[in-house]
Design an enzyme around this catalytic site. Structure first.
Site, PDB file in Angstrom:
ATOM      1  N   HIS A  94      77.393  25.825  19.062  1.00 21.82           N
ATOM      2  CA  HIS A  94      78.050  26.990  18.468  1.00 21.82           C
ATOM      3  C   HIS A  94      79.166  27.472  19.396  1.00 21.82           C
ATOM      4  CE1 HIS A  94      74.721  28.230  15.418  1.00 21.82           C
ATOM      5  NE2 HIS A  94      75.655  27.489  14.859  1.00 21.82           N
ATOM      6  N   HIS A  99      66.637  27.066  16.150  1.00 27.92           N
ATOM      7  CA  HIS A  99      67.875  27.782  15.820  1.00 27.92           C
ATOM      8  C   HIS A  99      68.426  27.208  14.513  1.00 27.92           C
ATOM      9  CE1 HIS A  99      71.198  30.379  16.501  1.00 27.92           C
ATOM     10  NE2 HIS A  99      72.059  29.461  16.908  1.00 27.92           N
ATOM     11  N   HIS A 128      73.689  24.436  22.942  1.00 28.79           N
ATOM     12  CA  HIS A 128      74.020  24.006  21.580  1.00 28.79           C
ATOM     13  C   HIS A 128      75.519  24.159  21.369  1.00 28.79           C
ATOM     14  CE1 HIS A 128      73.542  28.346  21.169  1.00 28.79           C
ATOM     15  NE2 HIS A 128      74.023  28.316  19.940  1.00 28.79           N
ATOM     16  N   ASP A 172      69.919  29.922  21.989  1.00 33.02           N
ATOM     17  CA  ASP A 172      69.584  30.773  20.847  1.00 33.02           C
ATOM     18  C   ASP A 172      68.342  30.219  20.154  1.00 33.02           C
ATOM     19  OD1 ASP A 172      71.931  31.931  21.586  1.00 33.02           O
ATOM     20  OD2 ASP A 172      73.010  31.528  19.721  1.00 33.02           O
ATOM     21  N   ASP A 218      80.406  30.241  20.476  1.00 31.14           N
ATOM     22  CA  ASP A 218      80.244  31.257  21.521  1.00 31.14           C
ATOM     23  C   ASP A 218      79.526  30.711  22.755  1.00 31.14           C
ATOM     24  OD1 ASP A 218      77.971  31.169  19.789  1.00 31.14           O
ATOM     25  OD2 ASP A 218      77.233  33.052  20.606  1.00 31.14           O
ATOM     26  N   HIS A 219      79.128  29.442  22.692  1.00 27.79           N
ATOM     27  CA  HIS A 219      78.484  28.806  23.844  1.00 27.79           C
ATOM     28  C   HIS A 219      79.302  27.655  24.426  1.00 27.79           C
ATOM     29  CE1 HIS A 219      74.415  30.756  23.439  1.00 27.79           C
ATOM     30  NE2 HIS A 219      74.962  31.043  22.278  1.00 27.79           N
TER      31      HIS A 219
END
Length: 309
Positions: free
Chosen positions: A65, A145, A63, A216, A67-68
């Site tokens: 976000h 998520h 995804h 997530d 932090d990914h």
């Protein structure tokens, strides 16, 4: 085949854990490495390993976000310098928007990539089998998520049986072209009239590995479907037992919810990652113990740790 975890933390980089990224090393199988997610600082983590960036041929994003994905433009740019003369293209699989995110960064920064990036974007209506090679298949399914997020199921095709050369020699078959015919499943007739039945000298096909890597997610039946019968399930564990309401509110899972998924899916091994920086070492031990009350083979992974499959 092995998994190496480059980042096992949640949300933002911490002293002990970087943000999300792992690689599936398929060097013996394909002479390639596949990356799953690429959070900020992933290329710095790679410097602590034996990974050659040019071997990373496929990147799967769960995804969008930060932090990914925030480490992806930097990794792709640095890969150009580290590949020397052996430039290899990269395939990137991920939700709609990943191409814009990467290419906007590349164009704005003026980076020059001496290799091609092939994007394979999908939305919730175009999931299922997203890749098939002669040795592997990859499936994606929507998770639960706060934004569109998927999990991946990597299926290794069954391995061909091996030829029992010693048994063939004992049966009187001389080493040479006839060996190859038997290996290819063809029966052979010897000079004395004896028939060598190929299947009697070839072992049964070996079941391929199944690796499930989730993004997530809240606890959802989709996770169970993706993980069904897997050799390894990589599942997030942002929260711990007792924080189920908090986990659901923020689109995440607890350690015990992950353990229930593993049990319901009859996986062989559960690897917990996406660990919050607020958990100290004694918290980690308790998280593992609580999960093991539900599913026995649980391990909470650390940055740079390798798990052989």
């Amino acid at each position: 085949m092995e998994i190496q975890f480059l980042g096992t933390g949640a949300g933002q980089p911490a002293k002990a854990r970087n943000v999300s990224s792992l690689v599936l090393k398929l060097l013996d199988e394909l002479n390639e490495i596949w990356m799953f997610d690429c959070g900020e600082g992933t290329q710095r983590q790679i410097l602590e390993t034996t990974i050659k960036p040019r071997k990373i041929r496929k990147i799967f994003i769960t995804h969008l976000h930060g932090d990914h994905v925030f480490g992806l433009p930097g990794f792709l740019s640095s890969r150009a310098f580290q590949a020397n003369d052996e430039q290899t293209d990269v395939d990137i699989y991920g939700p709609v928007g990943i191409k814009h995110l990467v290419m906007a960064s590349i164009r704005t920064s003026g980076a020059h990539l001496p290799y091609h990036i092939h994007f394979h974007e999908f939305d919730a209506k175009h999931l299922g089998k997203i890749l098939e090679t002669d040795k592997f298949m990859v499936y994606a399914e929507k998770l639960d998520h706060t934004i569109f997020c998927v999990g991946y199921r990597v299926v290794q095709k069954d391995l061909e049986g091996t030829l029992d050369a010693e048994k063939l020699k004992a049966a009187g078959l001389p080493f040479g072209p006839l060996f190859g015919r038997v290996k290819n499943g063809q029966d052979v007739v010897l000079e004395d009239g004896t028939t060598i039945i190929a299947k009697d000298y070839i072992s049964a096909p070996k079941k391929g590995k199944v690796i499930t890597i989730l993004g997530d997610t809240r606890k959802t039946d989709a996770s169970i479907r993706l993980a069904l019968g897997a050799d390894v399930l990589v599942h997030e564990s942002t929260y711990s037992k007792g924080d189920e309401n908090l986990a659901r509110r923020h689109g995440h899972s607890t350690n015990t919810e992950a353990a229930r998924v593993a049990k319901a899916a009859s996986v062989k091994k559960l690897l917990l990652n996406h660990i919050s920086a607020r958990f100290l070492s004694h918290d980690i031990s308790r998280m593992r113990d609580d999960a093991q009350e539900i599913f026995t083979d649980v391990h909470i992974v650390r940055d740079l740790e390798e798990v052989k499959l």
